[in-house]
Design a protein around this motif. Structure first.
Motif, PDB file in Angstrom:
ATOM      1  N   LEU A   1       0.869  -1.185   0.000  1.00  0.00           N
ATOM      2  CA  LEU A   1       0.000   0.000   0.000  1.00  0.00           C
ATOM      3  C   LEU A   1       0.901   1.229   0.000  1.00  0.00           C
ATOM      4  O   LEU A   1       2.007   1.189   0.520  1.00  0.00           O
ATOM      5  CB  LEU A   1      -0.860   0.036   1.274  1.00  0.00           C
ATOM      6  CG  LEU A   1      -2.093  -0.838   1.301  1.00  0.00           C
ATOM      7  CD1 LEU A   1      -1.769  -2.176   1.890  1.00  0.00           C
ATOM      8  CD2 LEU A   1      -3.186  -0.167   2.113  1.00  0.00           C
ATOM      9  N   LYS A   2       0.397   2.317  -0.559  1.00  0.00           N
ATOM     10  CA  LYS A   2       1.148   3.572  -0.508  1.00  0.00           C
ATOM     11  C   LYS A   2       0.308   4.597   0.236  1.00  0.00           C
ATOM     12  O   LYS A   2      -0.919   4.609   0.081  1.00  0.00           O
ATOM     13  CB  LYS A   2       1.405   4.076  -1.929  1.00  0.00           C
ATOM     14  CG  LYS A   2       2.807   3.836  -2.421  1.00  0.00           C
ATOM     15  CD  LYS A   2       3.006   4.526  -3.751  1.00  0.00           C
ATOM     16  CE  LYS A   2       4.354   4.220  -4.337  1.00  0.00           C
ATOM     17  NZ  LYS A   2       4.513   4.844  -5.654  1.00  0.00           N
TER      18      LYS A   2
ATOM     19  N   THR B   1      -2.960   6.395  -0.303  1.00  0.00           N
ATOM     20  CA  THR B   1      -3.076   6.989  -1.644  1.00  0.00           C
ATOM     21  C   THR B   1      -3.243   5.905  -2.702  1.00  0.00           C
ATOM     22  O   THR B   1      -3.916   6.093  -3.700  1.00  0.00           O
ATOM     23  CB  THR B   1      -1.833   7.841  -1.982  1.00  0.00           C
ATOM     24  OG1 THR B   1      -0.679   7.016  -1.821  1.00  0.00           O
ATOM     25  CG2 THR B   1      -1.740   9.056  -1.091  1.00  0.00           C
ATOM     26  N   ASN B   2      -2.585   4.755  -2.491  1.00  0.00           N
ATOM     27  CA  ASN B   2      -2.704   3.660  -3.449  1.00  0.00           C
ATOM     28  C   ASN B   2      -2.920   2.358  -2.706  1.00  0.00           C
ATOM     29  O   ASN B   2      -2.145   2.033  -1.816  1.00  0.00           O
ATOM     30  CB  ASN B   2      -1.422   3.523  -4.280  1.00  0.00           C
ATOM     31  CG  ASN B   2      -1.134   4.764  -5.084  1.00  0.00           C
ATOM     32  OD1 ASN B   2      -0.604   5.732  -4.565  1.00  0.00           O
ATOM     33  ND2 ASN B   2      -1.513   4.753  -6.334  1.00  0.00           N
ATOM     34  N   ASP B   3      -3.950   1.625  -3.104  1.00  0.00           N
ATOM     35  CA  ASP B   3      -4.219   0.328  -2.483  1.00  0.00           C
ATOM     36  C   ASP B   3      -3.290  -0.724  -3.119  1.00  0.00           C
ATOM     37  O   ASP B   3      -2.729  -0.501  -4.182  1.00  0.00           O
ATOM     38  CB  ASP B   3      -5.694  -0.035  -2.699  1.00  0.00           C
ATOM     39  CG  ASP B   3      -6.204  -0.963  -1.606  1.00  0.00           C
ATOM     40  OD1 ASP B   3      -5.402  -1.351  -0.733  1.00  0.00           O
ATOM     41  OD2 ASP B   3      -7.399  -1.297  -1.627  1.00  0.00           O
ATOM     42  N   TRP B   4      -3.165  -1.866  -2.470  1.00  0.00           N
ATOM     43  CA  TRP B   4      -2.310  -2.936  -2.994  1.00  0.00           C
ATOM     44  C   TRP B   4      -2.978  -3.606  -4.202  1.00  0.00           C
ATOM     45  O   TRP B   4      -4.194  -3.515  -4.375  1.00  0.00           O
ATOM     46  CB  TRP B   4      -2.022  -3.978  -1.903  1.00  0.00           C
ATOM     47  CG  TRP B   4      -3.265  -4.660  -1.432  1.00  0.00           C
ATOM     48  CD1 TRP B   4      -4.096  -4.231  -0.446  1.00  0.00           C
ATOM     49  CD2 TRP B   4      -3.853  -5.846  -1.961  1.00  0.00           C
ATOM     50  NE1 TRP B   4      -5.155  -5.075  -0.315  1.00  0.00           N
ATOM     51  CE2 TRP B   4      -5.037  -6.080  -1.243  1.00  0.00           C
ATOM     52  CE3 TRP B   4      -3.498  -6.736  -2.975  1.00  0.00           C
ATOM     53  CZ2 TRP B   4      -5.871  -7.173  -1.498  1.00  0.00           C
ATOM     54  CZ3 TRP B   4      -4.321  -7.817  -3.233  1.00  0.00           C
ATOM     55  CH2 TRP B   4      -5.498  -8.025  -2.500  1.00  0.00           C
TER      56      TRP B   4
ATOM     57  N   LYS C   1      -0.750   1.566 -13.824  1.00  0.00           N
ATOM     58  CA  LYS C   1      -2.212   1.747 -13.685  1.00  0.00           C
ATOM     59  C   LYS C   1      -2.781   0.921 -12.528  1.00  0.00           C
ATOM     60  O   LYS C   1      -3.981   0.968 -12.255  1.00  0.00           O
ATOM     61  CB  LYS C   1      -2.911   1.323 -14.986  1.00  0.00           C
ATOM     62  CG  LYS C   1      -2.841   2.406 -16.068  1.00  0.00           C
ATOM     63  CD  LYS C   1      -3.876   2.168 -17.148  1.00  0.00           C
ATOM     64  CE  LYS C   1      -3.399   1.113 -18.123  1.00  0.00           C
ATOM     65  NZ  LYS C   1      -4.350   0.729 -19.148  1.00  0.00           N
ATOM     66  N   GLN C   2      -1.932   0.097 -11.915  1.00  0.00           N
ATOM     67  CA  GLN C   2      -2.340  -0.826 -10.843  1.00  0.00           C
ATOM     68  C   GLN C   2      -3.478  -1.722 -11.305  1.00  0.00           C
ATOM     69  O   GLN C   2      -4.459  -1.931 -10.604  1.00  0.00           O
ATOM     70  CB  GLN C   2      -2.751  -0.048  -9.598  1.00  0.00           C
ATOM     71  CG  GLN C   2      -1.630   0.835  -9.118  1.00  0.00           C
ATOM     72  CD  GLN C   2      -2.004   1.625  -7.904  1.00  0.00           C
ATOM     73  OE1 GLN C   2      -2.922   1.276  -7.180  1.00  0.00           O
ATOM     74  NE2 GLN C   2      -1.288   2.686  -7.652  1.00  0.00           N
ATOM     75  N   ASP C   3      -3.311  -2.261 -12.494  1.00  0.00           N
ATOM     76  CA  ASP C   3      -4.365  -3.052 -13.121  1.00  0.00           C
ATOM     77  C   ASP C   3      -3.895  -4.507 -13.262  1.00  0.00           C
ATOM     78  O   ASP C   3      -3.077  -4.825 -14.120  1.00  0.00           O
ATOM     79  CB  ASP C   3      -4.666  -2.438 -14.500  1.00  0.00           C
ATOM     80  CG  ASP C   3      -5.685  -3.255 -15.266  1.00  0.00           C
ATOM     81  OD1 ASP C   3      -6.306  -4.151 -14.656  1.00  0.00           O
ATOM     82  OD2 ASP C   3      -5.847  -3.001 -16.472  1.00  0.00           O
TER      83      ASP C   3
ATOM     84  N   TYR D   1       6.602  -1.129  -8.758  1.00  0.00           N
ATOM     85  CA  TYR D   1       5.517  -0.150  -8.640  1.00  0.00           C
ATOM     86  C   TYR D   1       5.620   0.908  -9.726  1.00  0.00           C
ATOM     87  O   TYR D   1       4.640   1.397 -10.261  1.00  0.00           O
ATOM     88  CB  TYR D   1       5.594   0.538  -7.263  1.00  0.00           C
ATOM     89  CG  TYR D   1       4.250   0.711  -6.607  1.00  0.00           C
ATOM     90  CD1 TYR D   1       3.958   0.056  -5.422  1.00  0.00           C
ATOM     91  CD2 TYR D   1       3.278   1.515  -7.175  1.00  0.00           C
ATOM     92  CE1 TYR D   1       2.732   0.199  -4.813  1.00  0.00           C
ATOM     93  CE2 TYR D   1       2.043   1.658  -6.570  1.00  0.00           C
ATOM     94  CZ  TYR D   1       1.770   1.006  -5.388  1.00  0.00           C
ATOM     95  OH  TYR D   1       0.555   1.140  -4.795  1.00  0.00           O
ATOM     96  N   LYS D   2       6.881   1.264 -10.048  1.00  0.00           N
ATOM     97  CA  LYS D   2       7.097   2.314 -11.053  1.00  0.00           C
ATOM     98  C   LYS D   2       7.041   1.763 -12.475  1.00  0.00           C
ATOM     99  O   LYS D   2       7.325   2.482 -13.428  1.00  0.00           O
ATOM    100  CB  LYS D   2       8.442   2.987 -10.787  1.00  0.00           C
ATOM    101  CG  LYS D   2       8.409   3.844  -9.525  1.00  0.00           C
ATOM    102  CD  LYS D   2       9.783   4.345  -9.158  1.00  0.00           C
ATOM    103  CE  LYS D   2       9.724   5.139  -7.858  1.00  0.00           C
ATOM    104  NZ  LYS D   2      11.000   5.100  -7.144  1.00  0.00           N
TER     105      LYS D   2
END
Ligand SMILES: [Zn+2]
Length: 348
Positions: free
Chosen positions: A103-104, A121-124, A151-153, A244-245
């Motif tokens: 998570l962020k 800010t960002n879920d896992w 896109k965390q997709d 992540y990046k």
């Protein structure tokens, strides 16, 4: 619309069942069906997807055979498990592991944090998964692309693992009861998917914690204790950060690391197996009238000099020559007359 759909399916089912079509590839058969029954189908791809579903091939293209499967050596020095064992059990046993994104969020201090949901800010989500069928060489894996990571997709990679879980009778994981399975199910749900068909679970971490006393129940510690291959060096948190990046190289490394874990998880499971209690009953997958070891399904059982006793009954014990697990027969020992004299203590 629905009637039309079922008509297409019926045509495909009929054609798939025909002897002369058995060896025709999915795509070729779909084209043949479409050309023959053009009026019943909207497009050729409709016939193709029905053929794949009927033949059980649907979802296969979402699974990718891993690029670097480490060859498994079942005959290695300490192994007591002969490779032929795979013939004993028709159960579909899936060995599985996943790697997730952290998570962020925002936080003000290091210790004793109570992070509010609006600080996230960002879920896992899931970076990679790796899985293999027990005793088979092929390792399957899924990995988000760099673009998908940004896109965390993870929707695309979820399809393949869903299909494998759906086929599995038993799933083996390390800490999967608390981690991998709830995580996967959450991603299935959030990606608009239904739950896979039910499966039984073997959690090597859970079993080690309950039945044994390793100094650490981490997979890496247990692997080293068994002399299994060491886990690959991940390079620490930086790898997760790079993934992540959307760094493709980092994601490939994550996948490789994930695959390495699968290999040692399978070996650890086979070593731990006789101590895993209760183990899903493999005999239930065979049911051929022979007495079979609940842990591995072998019928090579030894009579024991000792019996198994509950507070009111005696049962014959058996020991498996293949995996070393012990089990008891289900019928009590003793004639009705002998059993008549058995009293039960009354502590109240
Ligand atoms: Zn056994």
């Amino acid at each position: 619309m629905n009637n039309k759909k079922s008509e297409c399916r019926l045509i495909c089912e009929r054609e798939c069942a025909k002897k002369e079509n058995k060896n025709i590839k999915d795509f070729t058969l779909a084209r043949k069906i479409y050309n023959q029954y053009k009026k019943s189908f909207k497009k050729e791809s409709q016939a193709y997807s029905f053929v794949r579903i009927i033949r059980g091939h649907y979802g296969e293209h979402h699974r990718k055979v891993a690029t670097q499967p480490k060859p498994l050596n079942y005959d290695h020095k300490n192994s007591i498990i002969p490779y032929k064992e795979s013939l004993n059990s028709p159960a579909r046993v899936l060995v599985l592991d996943i790697e997730t994104a952290p998570l962020k969020g925002y936080f003000w201090q290091l210790w004793k944090q109570n992070i509010q949901i609006n600080q996230i800010t960002n879920d896992w989500f899931i970076f990679t998964w790796a899985a293999k069928w027990l005793f088979e060489d092929k390792i399957y894996s899924g990995k988000v692309t760099g673009k998908e990571a940004i896109k965390q997709d993870d929707k695309r990679i979820m399809k393949g693992i869903w299909q494998m879980l759906n086929e599995a009778d038993i799933v083996i994981s390390h800490n999967g009861k608390k981690f991998d399975m709830p995580k996967l199910n959450t991603r299935f749900l959030l990606n608009g998917m239904t739950p896979p068909l039910p499966y039984q679970q073997i959690d090597t971490c859970d079993s080690a914690r309950k039945m044994l006393a390793f100094s650490s129940n981490k997979q890496e510690f247990i692997s080293i204790a068994f002399g299994s291959p060491r886990k690959l060096e991940t390079g620490g948190f930086e790898l997760w950060d790079s993934c992540y990046k959307g760094d493709e190289k980092a994601l490939a490394k994550m996948e490789e690391y994930n695959i390495g874990d699968i290999v040692s998880l399978e070996l650890n499971y086979l070593k731990l197996r006789p101590f895993i209690m209760p183990h899903p009953n493999m005999g239930l997958f065979i049911m051929d009238g022979l007495q079979r070891c609940p842990s591995c399904g072998s019928d090579d059982l030894q009579d024991c000099a000792k019996d198994y006793r509950t507070t009111v009954a005696v049962y014959e014990l058996k020991k498996c020559k293949c995996c070393g697990a012990s089990s008891r027969v289900r019928k009590q020992k003793g004639t009705p007359k002998e059993k008549h004299g058995i009293l039960s203590s009354s502590p109240r």
